[in-house]
Design an enzyme around this catalytic site. Structure first.
Site, PDB file in Angstrom:
ATOM      1  N   GLU A 128      42.077  38.193  31.901  1.00 14.60           N
ATOM      2  CA  GLU A 128      41.097  37.965  32.976  1.00 14.60           C
ATOM      3  C   GLU A 128      39.662  38.136  32.500  1.00 14.60           C
ATOM      4  O   GLU A 128      38.784  37.355  32.871  1.00 14.60           O
ATOM      5  CB  GLU A 128      41.373  38.895  34.159  1.00 14.60           C
ATOM      6  CG  GLU A 128      42.572  38.495  35.022  1.00 14.60           C
ATOM      7  CD  GLU A 128      43.894  38.999  34.476  1.00 14.60           C
ATOM      8  OE1 GLU A 128      43.881  39.693  33.438  1.00 14.60           O
ATOM      9  OE2 GLU A 128      44.943  38.708  35.085  1.00 14.60           O
ATOM     10  N   HIS A 183      49.232  46.703  43.472  1.00 13.54           N
ATOM     11  CA  HIS A 183      49.248  45.302  43.902  1.00 13.54           C
ATOM     12  C   HIS A 183      48.998  45.124  45.396  1.00 13.54           C
ATOM     13  O   HIS A 183      49.388  44.122  45.966  1.00 13.54           O
ATOM     14  CB  HIS A 183      50.595  44.657  43.556  1.00 13.54           C
ATOM     15  CG  HIS A 183      50.754  44.324  42.114  1.00 13.54           C
ATOM     16  ND1 HIS A 183      50.982  45.278  41.159  1.00 13.54           N
ATOM     17  CD2 HIS A 183      50.714  43.139  41.453  1.00 13.54           C
ATOM     18  CE1 HIS A 183      51.082  44.692  39.976  1.00 13.54           C
ATOM     19  NE2 HIS A 183      50.919  43.408  40.112  1.00 13.54           N
TER      20      HIS A 183
END
Lengths: 334, 326
Positions: B60, B129
């Site tokens: 990322e 998450h």
């Protein structure tokens, strides 16, 4: 060195000597960068400006030699030690010094300072203050060049201190994976701030990092502007013609501290003095002498540089600052 | 009007804009050959090819930075984060580069770039998450934060985000992707920074965004059964915030409950409550109240998880308390 190798080296030496005008240009640039930074150090001591000031003194041949290989449309992106790269990309001492003085006439209108010089018109994409954080951006500008097929090359400069950062590895890995036209230049000045290389990296040869990414690499000393130019030119050619990245490690040395507050206790005076024997500017002058440039012409360059920097400091001194009322317009684009 | 799923609305927005402007490309993990982890990019690789729909490795920090660099020199990237939970490894790129380059360069470089992907909790995804990140991103000047609640808003807002010349954090509620909703047939956009009254009412204002709009609407239904008319206002864009519409609603209803999935401390609701408190001081009949996610990392266990996320019964109770009915 064998006789043949010596002969080849001499031939190489000769082949590069006639380019007197080029050498004069490099000498001018290197000297102007040196004098500009000396003027900045002086102004800093006089508290004409504040913040961080990271000087490049001692490394000038790297920026000047590397950027001599570029076309105006090529991109350059660098660290917070980027005054030299900005100047060598065609930005004026006026716009650089005014920026450090925080003036509206500075290249970033006084909003960036020493660490954030930008000039869109020169395709100088800025100096960045987070170590290694700009390396993925270089992969991005090279990605854009490949996407558009515009034939431009990106040169990305960083220090040995960037190499342990994740951003270095991610940026370099993507450039290799996507075969991007970018040259990563690690200016290895042996210290990341006050930490010597052997205490921050498990290998002394930074260029080895390229092997893991299947990327071309090179490694050499950076005091000779012509050597820097010729070796970087090979990587620029690879980027432009084959759309392939290269990692180059150029070994160099900064004569001053990491920043102005650095007392330099991590290295000996002898080491620093020894390194000054390989001063790229002394060497650049010697190249002119060897190219048979008249002493008076060399002195003329030196006088010109002195005048250029004096005038730039005066310009910066007399320039206005940006009004606070205008600040908000720079946060978002309308 | 026609009915599409939230993910299809997003897909249409991307495809329509890519069709019009070849400077736009989509980049991210699994966006191409896999058709998107949440199928938002379904079919786009086939339609636009590998040049414009680019699969990335799991890096990322690298590909967010690549997008920023490409935007600096004139492309208009859409960078998909598989979820906003993964944005933290790219936080330096978002905060120190995307949000700063325009200002640091004295306005010379602008960044027309959209960072998008799912956010918020889903179902038993546990602490790493299940995060709502809007308060973090909205804190940072230089970024805009957009959070659509239904397919119509998703398409219209994403098109505006793609056309905007600033870095945009576009957060899609992870549990909204399959939601069906009506969208206009032809071309349309919804401007950033404009809130919408999702249900008019007179007795109390419920403010929520993204999937909390659904909780707010269900809460309004429950209150209506008891004769209370709640007005539901969705800011749609967290930054810039349409303060005017929120204030207008509260001045009318005199009561305000903010329903936020994220954590309470320094939450978006805290900022909204401050603004309403300041602007509506003389109009309020009760202090502005917040119902937020629990102030702790999200637990895995289903029952514990549900108790950490605002729900209708607790929203109804909070609203009644503001109306002095309990």
């Amino acid at each position: 060195m064998s006789a043949t190798e010596r002969e080849a080296a001499e031939l190489h030496e000769k082949s590069r000597l006639p380019e007197k005008a080029e050498l004069a240009k490099y000498y001018h640039q290197m000297l102007a960068i040196r004098r500009m930074e000396e003027a900045l150090a002086k102004a800093y001591a006089l508290r004409k400006f504040g913040g961080f000031l990271h000087l490049y003194i001692g490394q000038e041949a790297v920026a000047v030699g590397a950027l001599a290989t570029l076309k105006p449309e090529d991109y350059v992106i660098a660290t917070y030690r980027e005054h030299a790269h900005a100047y060598a990309k065609g930005m004026t001492a006026k716009s650089i010094i005014a920026e450090l003085f925080g003036k509206a006439t500075g290249c970033s209108q006084g909003l960036g300072g020493s660490m954030h010089l930008f000039d869109a018109s020169k395709n100088f994409l800025g100096g960045y203050g987070i170590v290694g954080g700009h390396i993925p951006l270089a992969a991005g500008t090279a990605f854009a060049s490949k996407y558009r097929g515009d034939g431009r090359v990106t040169l990305c400069f960083f220090g040995d201190g960037s190499v342990p950062q994740g951003a270095f590895h991610e940026g370099v890995a993507l450039a290799a994976l996507w075969r991007l036209p970018v040259v990563f230049i690690c200016e290895n000045n042996l210290y990341s701030m006050g930490t010597p290389l052997y205490r921050s990296l498990s290998v002394s040869d930074v260029s080895q990092k390229a092997l893991a990414y299947g990327m071309a690499r090179d490694r050499f000393d950076g005091e000779d502007v012509v050597r820097v130019r010729d070796r970087v030119a090979e990587a620029v050619r690879r980027a432009r013609n084959e759309s392939l990245p290269t990692l180059i490690e150029i070994r160099t040395y900064r004569f001053r501290g990491h920043s102005m507050s650095d007392a330099g206790l991590y290295r000996t005076k002898e080491e620093v003095e020894e390194s000054k024997k390989r001063d790229p500017i002394t060497f650049g002058r010697e190249l002119l002498v060897r190219a048979k440039m008249d002493e008076k012409d060399i002195v003329a360059i030196e006088d010109q540089v002195t005048a250029e920097i004096e005038e730039a400091v005066k310009f910066a001194d007399e320039s206005p600052e940006l009004a606070y009322e205008r600040l908000a317009e720079f946060t978002y684009k309308e | 009007m026609r009915t599409v799923a939230f993910r299809e609305a997003l897909n249409e927005a991307i495809a329509e804009e890519m069709e019009k402007d070849d400077r736009i490309f989509l980049m991210g993990e699994e966006v191409g050959h896999y058709d998107g982890a949440y199928k938002v990019s379904k079919g786009l690789l086939k339609r636009f090819g590998e040049k414009r729909v680019i699969d990335t490795p799991i890096a990322e920090g690298g590909f967010v930075g690549v997008g920023i660099g490409a935007a600096m020199v004139g492309l208009r990237p859409i960078i998909e984060l598989m979820t906003w939970n993964f944005s933290f490894v790219a936080a330096d790129q978002l905060i120190n580069n995307a949000a700063k380059i325009r200002q640091m360069s004295g306005g010379q470089f602008t960044l027309p770039i959209v960072f998008r992907g799912p956010g918020g909790s889903a179902h038993m995804l546990a602490a790493q998450h299940s995060q709502s990140t809007e308060a973090l991103w909205a804190h940072i000047p230089g970024l805009k934060v957009v959070m659509p609640a239904n397919p119509k808003d998703a398409k219209g807002l994403l098109k505006s985000a793609i056309r905007d010349n600033n870095p945009i954090v576009f957060i899609e509620g992870e549990v909204l992707y399959a939601d069906q909703g009506e969208i206009p047939d032809g071309e349309y956009t919804i401007p950033l920074g404009v809130a919408e009254v999702k249900r008019p009412g007179t007795d109390i204002t419920l403010i929520g965004w993204s999937k909390m709009v659904k909780i707010a609407l269900a809460t309004a239904d429950a209150l209506a059964a008891e004769g209370i008319e709640a007005e539901v206002v969705d800011p749609r864009t967290i930054r810039p915030l349409d303060e005017e519409l929120l204030v207008e609603s509260v001045k009318k209803t005199k009561r305000c409950l903010i329903i936020e999935e994220g954590w309470p401390f320094n939450g978006v609701g805290a900022e909204i409550a401050y603004r309403i408190g300041r602007r509506c001081f003389d109009d309020l009949d009760a202090p502005v109240e917040r119902l937020t996610g629990a102030d702790m990392p999200m637990p895995y266990n289903h029952h514990l998880e549900q108790q950490c996320i605002p729900d209708v019964p607790r929203a109804v109770a909070a609203a009644k308390k503001l109306l002095y009915l309990e």
